[in-house]
Design a protein around this motif. Structure first.
Motif, PDB file in Angstrom:
ATOM      1  N   GLN A   1      35.473  15.196  28.509  1.00  0.00           N
ATOM      2  CA  GLN A   1      36.541  15.879  27.673  1.00  0.00           C
ATOM      3  C   GLN A   1      36.669  17.439  27.972  1.00  0.00           C
ATOM      4  N   LYS A   2      35.503  18.006  27.976  1.00  0.00           N
ATOM      5  CA  LYS A   2      35.496  19.551  28.141  1.00  0.00           C
ATOM      6  C   LYS A   2      35.408  19.820  29.714  1.00  0.00           C
ATOM      7  N   PHE A   3      34.705  18.888  30.614  1.00  0.00           N
ATOM      8  CA  PHE A   3      34.590  19.424  31.924  1.00  0.00           C
ATOM      9  C   PHE A   3      35.680  19.186  32.934  1.00  0.00           C
ATOM     10  N   TRP A   4      36.591  17.976  32.457  1.00  0.00           N
ATOM     11  CA  TRP A   4      37.562  17.988  33.647  1.00  0.00           C
ATOM     12  C   TRP A   4      38.894  19.076  33.452  1.00  0.00           C
ATOM     13  N   PRO A   5      39.095  19.450  32.297  1.00  0.00           N
ATOM     14  CA  PRO A   5      39.992  20.588  32.295  1.00  0.00           C
ATOM     15  C   PRO A   5      39.486  21.756  32.939  1.00  0.00           C
ATOM     16  N   VAL A   6      38.297  22.128  32.901  1.00  0.00           N
ATOM     17  CA  VAL A   6      37.721  23.309  33.695  1.00  0.00           C
ATOM     18  C   VAL A   6      37.973  23.108  35.260  1.00  0.00           C
ATOM     19  N   TYR A   7      37.319  21.919  35.579  1.00  0.00           N
ATOM     20  CA  TYR A   7      37.369  21.321  36.994  1.00  0.00           C
ATOM     21  C   TYR A   7      38.888  21.295  37.590  1.00  0.00           C
ATOM     22  N   ASN A   8      39.772  20.765  36.937  1.00  0.00           N
ATOM     23  CA  ASN A   8      41.182  20.580  37.475  1.00  0.00           C
ATOM     24  C   ASN A   8      41.741  22.087  37.496  1.00  0.00           C
ATOM     25  N   SER A   9      41.596  22.855  36.502  1.00  0.00           N
ATOM     26  CA  SER A   9      42.134  24.206  36.540  1.00  0.00           C
ATOM     27  C   SER A   9      41.711  25.069  37.716  1.00  0.00           C
ATOM     28  N   TYR A  10      40.219  24.755  37.753  1.00  0.00           N
ATOM     29  CA  TYR A  10      39.733  25.514  39.164  1.00  0.00           C
ATOM     30  C   TYR A  10      40.240  24.987  40.381  1.00  0.00           C
TER      31      TYR A  10
ATOM     32  N   GLN B   1      42.029  27.097  43.180  1.00  0.00           N
ATOM     33  CA  GLN B   1      41.600  27.153  44.561  1.00  0.00           C
ATOM     34  C   GLN B   1      42.538  26.659  45.474  1.00  0.00           C
ATOM     35  N   PHE B   2      43.145  25.902  45.263  1.00  0.00           N
ATOM     36  CA  PHE B   2      44.307  25.033  46.143  1.00  0.00           C
ATOM     37  C   PHE B   2      45.179  26.123  46.347  1.00  0.00           C
ATOM     38  N   GLU B   3      45.968  26.815  45.470  1.00  0.00           N
ATOM     39  CA  GLU B   3      46.777  27.763  45.458  1.00  0.00           C
ATOM     40  C   GLU B   3      46.219  28.969  46.438  1.00  0.00           C
ATOM     41  N   ILE B   4      45.184  29.485  46.376  1.00  0.00           N
ATOM     42  CA  ILE B   4      44.603  30.375  46.899  1.00  0.00           C
ATOM     43  C   ILE B   4      44.800  30.132  48.360  1.00  0.00           C
ATOM     44  N   ARG B   5      43.893  28.995  48.825  1.00  0.00           N
ATOM     45  CA  ARG B   5      43.570  28.626  49.853  1.00  0.00           C
ATOM     46  C   ARG B   5      44.829  28.230  50.859  1.00  0.00           C
ATOM     47  N   HIS B   6      45.607  27.439  50.267  1.00  0.00           N
ATOM     48  CA  HIS B   6      46.865  26.992  50.833  1.00  0.00           C
ATOM     49  C   HIS B   6      48.234  27.934  50.822  1.00  0.00           C
TER      50      HIS B   6
ATOM     51  N   LEU C   1      37.122  33.811  41.324  1.00  0.00           N
ATOM     52  CA  LEU C   1      37.495  32.452  40.586  1.00  0.00           C
ATOM     53  C   LEU C   1      36.293  31.638  40.641  1.00  0.00           C
ATOM     54  N   LYS C   2      35.379  31.540  41.887  1.00  0.00           N
ATOM     55  CA  LYS C   2      34.346  30.932  41.731  1.00  0.00           C
ATOM     56  C   LYS C   2      33.355  31.305  40.765  1.00  0.00           C
ATOM     57  N   LYS C   3      33.013  32.647  40.456  1.00  0.00           N
ATOM     58  CA  LYS C   3      32.266  33.161  39.560  1.00  0.00           C
ATOM     59  C   LYS C   3      32.652  32.605  38.147  1.00  0.00           C
ATOM     60  N   LYS C   4      33.956  32.938  37.771  1.00  0.00           N
ATOM     61  CA  LYS C   4      34.668  32.412  36.524  1.00  0.00           C
ATOM     62  C   LYS C   4      34.405  30.722  36.128  1.00  0.00           C
ATOM     63  N   TYR C   5      34.558  30.120  37.339  1.00  0.00           N
ATOM     64  CA  TYR C   5      34.433  28.781  37.100  1.00  0.00           C
ATOM     65  C   TYR C   5      33.140  28.293  36.884  1.00  0.00           C
ATOM     66  N   ILE C   6      32.014  28.936  37.438  1.00  0.00           N
ATOM     67  CA  ILE C   6      30.660  28.591  37.141  1.00  0.00           C
ATOM     68  C   ILE C   6      30.257  29.128  35.679  1.00  0.00           C
ATOM     69  N   LYS C   7      30.766  30.340  35.425  1.00  0.00           N
ATOM     70  CA  LYS C   7      30.544  30.683  33.956  1.00  0.00           C
ATOM     71  C   LYS C   7      31.175  29.753  33.093  1.00  0.00           C
ATOM     72  N   ASP C   8      32.384  29.243  33.203  1.00  0.00           N
ATOM     73  CA  ASP C   8      33.070  28.196  32.372  1.00  0.00           C
ATOM     74  C   ASP C   8      32.346  27.094  32.282  1.00  0.00           C
ATOM     75  N   LEU C   9      31.891  26.515  33.786  1.00  0.00           N
ATOM     76  CA  LEU C   9      31.119  25.215  33.551  1.00  0.00           C
ATOM     77  C   LEU C   9      29.942  25.288  32.781  1.00  0.00           C
ATOM     78  N   LEU C  10      29.293  26.545  32.809  1.00  0.00           N
ATOM     79  CA  LEU C  10      27.953  26.507  31.986  1.00  0.00           C
ATOM     80  C   LEU C  10      28.222  26.438  30.445  1.00  0.00           C
ATOM     81  N   ASN C  11      29.462  26.839  30.097  1.00  0.00           N
ATOM     82  CA  ASN C  11      29.934  26.450  28.668  1.00  0.00           C
ATOM     83  C   ASN C  11      30.044  25.205  28.213  1.00  0.00           C
TER      84      ASN C  11
END
Length: 146
Positions: A48-57, A61-66, A106-116
């Motif tokens: 429940q906590k992981f998927w919102p973080v993962y999907n947001s990232y 990421q898609f927006e930046i790359r594509h 973005l990747k650094k923030k994502y990892i920090k958010d994941l660790l939470n």
């Protein structure tokens, strides 16, 4: 009349193609969710906590790359790149560099958010699981083409 029918058929076929693409994309996403959830052995609370973080990232990421990077690269045909001045090329390089910096932050923030929301072990395992899923997906795609 024939032209109108041809245009209508073209519209319908392109619409059904995009529908097929969207359906396949959603199916792959569902398979990925199930695969990651199972392989990481996520608890209900973690999921429940992981998927919102993962999907947001994933969306960012898609927006930046594509949207951003491809917009820069696709802005010029190969022949047009040769016509760029050094100043214009340098501006494009700086835009690409800014996008890479944005991706890194973005990747650094994502990892920090994941660790939470997940233990560090599961964060480490996530990369391995994602790579494994992508390998399986690519193999399946390659096997279907043969």
């Amino acid at each position: 009349m024939k032209t109108k029918i041809a245009l209508l058929l073209l519209f319908i076929s392109s619409f059904s193609f995009s529908q097929g693409f969207k359906e396949k994309k959603e199916k792959i996403k569902a398979l990925k969710v199930a695969f990651i959830t199972e392989e990481l052995n996520l608890t209900t609370e973690e999921a429940q906590k992981f998927w919102p973080v993962y999907n947001s990232y994933d969306d960012k990421q898609f927006e930046i790359r594509h949207n951003k990077m491809k917009a820069i690269v696709n802005q010029y045909e190969s022949s047009e790149i040769e016509k760029l001045s050094e100043k214009e090329a340098l501006q494009l390089v700086k835009k690409m560099e800014a996008n890479e910096d944005e991706m890194h932050n973005l990747k650094k923030k994502y990892i920090k958010d994941l660790l939470n929301v997940l233990p560090a072990k599961k964060v480490v395992k996530l990369k391995k699981v994602e790579d494994e899923f992508n390998r399986k997906l690519f193999k399946q795609y390659r096997d279907r083409r043969d």
